[in-house]
Design a protein around this motif. Sequence first.
Motif, PDB file in Angstrom:
ATOM      1  N   LEU A 332       0.829  -1.200   0.000  1.00  0.00           N
ATOM      2  CA  LEU A 332       0.000   0.000   0.000  1.00  0.00           C
ATOM      3  C   LEU A 332       0.867   1.254   0.000  1.00  0.00           C
ATOM      4  CD1 LEU A 332      -2.543  -1.265   2.672  1.00  0.00           C
ATOM      5  CD2 LEU A 332      -2.964  -1.081   0.220  1.00  0.00           C
ATOM      6  N   ARG A 333       1.931   1.239   0.782  1.00  0.00           N
ATOM      7  CA  ARG A 333       2.853   2.382   0.838  1.00  0.00           C
ATOM      8  C   ARG A 333       3.500   2.617  -0.513  1.00  0.00           C
ATOM      9  NH1 ARG A 333       8.418   2.203   1.673  1.00  0.00           N
ATOM     10  NH2 ARG A 333       9.384   4.081   2.539  1.00  0.00           N
ATOM     11  N   ARG A 334       3.898   1.525  -1.176  1.00  0.00           N
ATOM     12  CA  ARG A 334       4.595   1.617  -2.451  1.00  0.00           C
ATOM     13  C   ARG A 334       3.673   2.060  -3.580  1.00  0.00           C
ATOM     14  NH1 ARG A 334       6.614  -3.900  -3.370  1.00  0.00           N
ATOM     15  NH2 ARG A 334       7.639  -3.458  -1.386  1.00  0.00           N
ATOM     16  N   SER A 335       2.372   1.926  -3.374  1.00  0.00           N
ATOM     17  CA  SER A 335       1.417   2.128  -4.472  1.00  0.00           C
ATOM     18  C   SER A 335       0.621   3.412  -4.342  1.00  0.00           C
ATOM     19  CB  SER A 335       0.451   0.929  -4.516  1.00  0.00           C
ATOM     20  OG  SER A 335       1.155  -0.286  -4.652  1.00  0.00           O
ATOM     21  N   PRO A 395       1.560  -9.535 -11.676  1.00  0.00           N
ATOM     22  CA  PRO A 395       2.634 -10.090 -12.508  1.00  0.00           C
ATOM     23  C   PRO A 395       3.911 -10.307 -11.707  1.00  0.00           C
ATOM     24  CG  PRO A 395       1.604  -8.180 -13.552  1.00  0.00           C
ATOM     25  CD  PRO A 395       1.101  -8.227 -12.142  1.00  0.00           C
ATOM     26  N   ALA A 396       4.637 -11.369 -12.052  1.00  0.00           N
ATOM     27  CA  ALA A 396       5.913 -11.637 -11.382  1.00  0.00           C
ATOM     28  C   ALA A 396       6.886 -10.497 -11.618  1.00  0.00           C
ATOM     29  CB  ALA A 396       6.485 -12.956 -11.867  1.00  0.00           C
ATOM     30  N   ALA A 397       6.889  -9.954 -12.843  1.00  0.00           N
ATOM     31  CA  ALA A 397       7.700  -8.767 -13.135  1.00  0.00           C
ATOM     32  C   ALA A 397       6.873  -7.549 -12.744  1.00  0.00           C
ATOM     33  CB  ALA A 397       8.053  -8.726 -14.614  1.00  0.00           C
ATOM     34  N   ASP A 398       7.165  -6.998 -11.593  1.00  0.00           N
ATOM     35  CA  ASP A 398       6.380  -5.889 -11.042  1.00  0.00           C
ATOM     36  C   ASP A 398       7.315  -4.713 -10.768  1.00  0.00           C
ATOM     37  OD1 ASP A 398       4.364  -4.358  -9.885  1.00  0.00           O
ATOM     38  OD2 ASP A 398       4.577  -5.317  -7.926  1.00  0.00           O
ATOM     39  N   PRO A 399       7.815  -4.063 -11.820  1.00  0.00           N
ATOM     40  CA  PRO A 399       8.783  -2.980 -11.610  1.00  0.00           C
ATOM     41  C   PRO A 399       8.148  -1.780 -10.941  1.00  0.00           C
ATOM     42  CG  PRO A 399       8.099  -3.047 -13.901  1.00  0.00           C
ATOM     43  CD  PRO A 399       7.496  -4.265 -13.239  1.00  0.00           C
ATOM     44  N   ARG A 423      10.832   6.775 -17.197  1.00  0.00           N
ATOM     45  CA  ARG A 423      10.620   5.898 -16.041  1.00  0.00           C
ATOM     46  C   ARG A 423      10.666   6.734 -14.759  1.00  0.00           C
ATOM     47  NH1 ARG A 423      11.666   0.399 -17.232  1.00  0.00           N
ATOM     48  NH2 ARG A 423      12.732   0.064 -19.212  1.00  0.00           N
ATOM     49  N   HIS A 424       9.857   6.354 -13.813  1.00  0.00           N
ATOM     50  CA  HIS A 424       9.934   6.894 -12.448  1.00  0.00           C
ATOM     51  C   HIS A 424       9.072   6.004 -11.567  1.00  0.00           C
ATOM     52  CE1 HIS A 424       5.858   8.500 -12.898  1.00  0.00           C
ATOM     53  NE2 HIS A 424       6.229   9.084 -14.037  1.00  0.00           N
ATOM     54  N   GLY A 425       9.142   6.228 -10.254  1.00  0.00           N
ATOM     55  CA  GLY A 425       8.288   5.475  -9.350  1.00  0.00           C
ATOM     56  C   GLY A 425       6.836   5.692  -9.729  1.00  0.00           C
ATOM     57  N   TYR A 426       6.146   4.632 -10.116  1.00  0.00           N
ATOM     58  CA  TYR A 426       4.824   4.757 -10.737  1.00  0.00           C
ATOM     59  C   TYR A 426       3.729   4.403  -9.749  1.00  0.00           C
ATOM     60  CZ  TYR A 426       1.547   4.679 -14.679  1.00  0.00           C
ATOM     61  OH  TYR A 426       0.523   4.974 -15.563  1.00  0.00           O
ATOM     62  N   VAL A 427       2.800   5.338  -9.551  1.00  0.00           N
ATOM     63  CA  VAL A 427       1.575   5.068  -8.802  1.00  0.00           C
ATOM     64  C   VAL A 427       0.414   5.689  -9.570  1.00  0.00           C
ATOM     65  CG1 VAL A 427       2.749   5.018  -6.560  1.00  0.00           C
ATOM     66  CG2 VAL A 427       1.744   7.159  -7.381  1.00  0.00           C
ATOM     67  N   ILE A 428      -0.780   5.187  -9.329  1.00  0.00           N
ATOM     68  CA  ILE A 428      -1.971   5.733  -9.984  1.00  0.00           C
ATOM     69  C   ILE A 428      -2.282   7.109  -9.389  1.00  0.00           C
ATOM     70  CG2 ILE A 428      -4.435   5.393 -10.371  1.00  0.00           C
ATOM     71  CD1 ILE A 428      -2.680   3.451 -11.916  1.00  0.00           C
TER      72      ILE A 428
END
Length: 437
Positions: A332-335, A395-399, A423-428
């Motif tokens: 949750l923190r990461r997203s 997905p297993a690949a969850d960058p 690219r950057h830290g991606y959140v909705i």
Amino acid sequence: MFEILTDRTYRHLFLAQVVALLGTGLATVALGLLAYDLAGDGAAMVLGTVFTIKMVAYVGIAPIAGAFADRVNRRVLLVTLDVVRAAAALCLPFVTEVWQVYVLIFLLQSASAAFTPTFQATIPDVLPEEARYTRALSLSRLAYDLENIASPTLAALLLAVMSYNSLFLGTVAGFAASALLVVSVLLPSPEPAEPRGIYDRTTRGIRIYLATPRLRGLLALNLGASAAGAMVLVNTVVMVRGTLGLSESALAWTMFAFGAGSMLAALILPRILDHLRDRPVMLAGGGVMILSLLGLAASILAAGLAWPVLLGAWLLTGLGYSAVLTPSGRLLRRSSHAEDRPAVFAAQFALSHACWLASYPLAGWLMTAAGAVPALLGLATLAAGGLLAALALWPAADPEAPLHRHDDLPSDHPHIAGGRAHRHGYVIDDLHPRWPH
């Protein structure tokens, strides 16, 4: 794990959680006795309604509260909600009708539905480093497990010298102590997001949650955890007291086995998560729960229900349960951005309790209508469905920083100063309404 308690702010918040949990545990015991006083043989129906009210409040109130949590000072909000919970608990010893219990429980649980996700969303702001936050999550899980052991024990000791109505005063004291501990520290309150409509604010957390693949996977794993947890919480008493004919103390030890497994996982997970990603750990936890339920069903079919086998199965189920739930705060923190975090934590709170709202009655119906083996197989199947859904949705690949484009933005927009594809830290959020494919 315990070195993070040197942080004064977190230490006070953790202690606030512990005393509030103890107070809630005392109220749970007292409510059962109050229900019996008011309804006699109908106490089970009263308690069933109370638990349903609790879940409805959690599912319905949490998203609304999360939508407005960034508009007020967090410390003021948390203290106010603790005061509301204490006031509701203080009224419970004086009720004379069942409907009064329902009203007060709805008030108390609505305040909890607003308090808990806001409190949880504050911890990553207090402990921004992921390693320290991971240890805080494990410590929080440990507090929940210890409360399951400590509260009934404390209630039993208090009931030896006072009436059950006095236990509600312990609940009041727990919430009051929580309020004092929260008010004793300064809490970070992120800058509120831009003004939005009521509908947008109320649904924002759930929309972010459901648009994020790893959180959709988390929801599926929550379904599995609720299926296994419901089997333990709803049906253990029937297996221990009814099928095996054992004592109340044997029931307590059986529940302790589940809590011990959960505590064991909480103690070892920080070191494991230092080296492994969340996804394999949580999926493995889901697998352990399913295999434990299936193994117990096979053992019953082969030789009947045996208490040592049940203890082992519940120990493993608790271990898998904690392996699924403990890392969820990291996801949750990461997203989410800091200003959206209360809404996203509230979405997790509401959606996970919606899973329990389905699992609780299913566990009771299967056990009553068909017996232990069909209940174990049915709930293991539901948990397996959750695990398979998590494998497909997450997905297993969850960058954390996937490559994505912004063809919809004007060329002079500051977000694409480094190019439309970046690219950057991606959140909705407003600039990223969908997950890149």
